[in-house]
Design a protein around this motif. Structure first.
Motif, mmCIF file in Angstrom:
data_model
loop_
_atom_site.group_PDB
_atom_site.id
_atom_site.type_symbol
_atom_site.label_atom_id
_atom_site.label_comp_id
_atom_site.label_asym_id
_atom_site.label_seq_id
_atom_site.Cartn_x
_atom_site.Cartn_y
_atom_site.Cartn_z
ATOM 1 N N HIS A 65 33.826 84.254 47.231
ATOM 2 C CA HIS A 65 33.186 85.204 47.987
ATOM 3 C C HIS A 65 33.122 86.610 47.455
ATOM 4 O O HIS A 65 32.499 87.588 47.571
ATOM 5 C CB HIS A 65 33.501 85.462 49.287
ATOM 6 C CG HIS A 65 33.081 84.222 50.004
ATOM 7 N ND1 HIS A 65 34.051 83.094 50.001
ATOM 8 C CD2 HIS A 65 32.134 83.744 51.025
ATOM 9 C CE1 HIS A 65 33.343 82.080 50.753
ATOM 10 N NE2 HIS A 65 32.468 82.625 51.387
ATOM 11 N N VAL A 66 34.352 86.608 46.528
ATOM 12 C CA VAL A 66 34.682 88.164 46.052
ATOM 13 C C VAL A 66 33.762 88.972 45.306
ATOM 14 O O VAL A 66 33.387 90.135 45.519
ATOM 15 C CB VAL A 66 35.804 87.909 45.105
ATOM 16 C CG1 VAL A 66 36.418 89.542 44.677
ATOM 17 C CG2 VAL A 66 37.131 87.602 45.745
ATOM 18 N N LYS A 110 38.242 88.885 56.706
ATOM 19 C CA LYS A 110 37.930 90.201 56.884
ATOM 20 C C LYS A 110 39.007 91.124 56.499
ATOM 21 O O LYS A 110 38.848 92.278 56.039
ATOM 22 C CB LYS A 110 37.755 90.372 58.574
ATOM 23 C CG LYS A 110 36.381 90.009 58.804
ATOM 24 C CD LYS A 110 36.244 89.971 60.295
ATOM 25 C CE LYS A 110 36.054 91.305 60.817
ATOM 26 N NZ LYS A 110 35.732 91.506 62.348
ATOM 27 N N TRP A 113 39.098 91.402 52.788
ATOM 28 C CA TRP A 113 38.112 91.855 52.309
ATOM 29 C C TRP A 113 38.337 93.324 52.414
ATOM 30 O O TRP A 113 38.329 94.013 51.275
ATOM 31 C CB TRP A 113 37.079 91.630 53.325
ATOM 32 C CG TRP A 113 35.542 91.676 52.209
ATOM 33 C CD1 TRP A 113 34.796 93.093 52.927
ATOM 34 C CD2 TRP A 113 34.924 90.889 51.432
ATOM 35 N NE1 TRP A 113 33.719 92.861 51.755
ATOM 36 C CE2 TRP A 113 33.652 91.613 51.170
ATOM 37 C CE3 TRP A 113 35.370 89.712 50.800
ATOM 38 C CZ2 TRP A 113 32.984 91.125 50.239
ATOM 39 C CZ3 TRP A 113 34.465 89.292 49.784
ATOM 40 C CH2 TRP A 113 33.239 89.948 49.417
ATOM 41 N N LYS A 117 38.579 95.680 48.957
ATOM 42 C CA LYS A 117 37.328 96.690 48.753
ATOM 43 C C LYS A 117 37.682 98.085 49.138
ATOM 44 O O LYS A 117 36.874 99.062 48.826
ATOM 45 C CB LYS A 117 36.038 96.391 49.825
ATOM 46 C CG LYS A 117 35.585 94.972 49.871
ATOM 47 C CD LYS A 117 34.975 94.711 48.193
ATOM 48 C CE LYS A 117 34.664 93.490 48.167
ATOM 49 N NZ LYS A 117 34.028 92.866 46.620
#
Ligand code: HEM
Length: 119
Positions: A65-66, A110, A113, A117
Motif C-alpha cells: 500500500h505504501v 493507520k 501510515w 507519511k
C-alpha cells in the motif's frame, strides 16, 4: 445467515465489498490502474490464509500500500465498508474473526501510515 466456511464465501465477500467500496468515487480513485482480475485472487488468498488456514500467503500486506495515494481518513471508509459487507452476508465465529482482524489491521495500517507519511 451462514458463517464464512469455504473459499467461495470469501470470494463473495471480497466481490461484494469491492462493489460497495468502488461506488465511493473518492475510494475509486485509489484503485485506478489496478487490475482486479489479478488483485481479487490475492486478497482472497490473504483472507483464506487468515480465516481458513490456507497455506502459502507470504506477502507483506502493508508494503503493498505504501505507493498508493491513500489518505488517512480513507482507512475508516475501507473498514466500515468491510464490516458492513460481512454483517450483510455472514454470521458466526469466522465472520467475527474477520471483523476483528480487519479492525486491528486497519489500526496498525493507520499508525504506520501516519509515521511514514509524516517523515
Ligand atoms: C484505505 C484503505 C485501503 C485501500 C485504498 C487499499 C487499496 C489496495 C490496493 C489498490 C491494492 C492493490 C495493490 C497492488 O496490487 O499494487 C491493495 C492490496 C491489498 N490490500 Fe489493501 N487497501 C486498503 C486497506 C487495506 C487493509 C486495512 C487491509 C488488511 C486488512 C488490506 C489488505 C490488502 C491485501 C491483502 C492486498 C493484496 C496484497 C497482495 O497482492 O498479495 N488493504 N489494497
Amino acid at each position: 445467515m451462514k458463517d464464512i466456511t469455504i473459499k467461495k464465501d470469501i470470494e463473495l465477500l471480497i466481490n461484494t465489498f469491492y462493489d460497495k467500496l468502488l461506488q465511493n468515487l473518492e475510494m475509486k480513485t485509489v484503485f485506478e490502474g489496478i487490475d482486479f482480475k489479478s488483485h481479487v485472487p490475492q486478497i482472497v488468498h490473504f483472507w483464506s490464509f487468515i480465516l481458513l488456514d490456507e497455506e502459502g500467503y507470504k506477502t507483506n500486506v502493508f508494503d503493498k500500500h505504501v505507493h498508493l495515494p491513500i489518505k488517512l481518513h480513507q482507512f475508516n471508509i475501507w473498514l466500515n465498508t468491510f464490516i458492513a459487507t460481512i454483517n450483510e452476508l455472514f454470521e458466526g465465529e469466522k465472520a467475527e474473526l474477520a471483523k476483528q482482524r480487519a479492525t486491528v489491521l486497519t489500526h496498525t495500517f493507520k499508525s504506520k501510515w501516519q509515521k511514514i507519511k509524516e517523515e
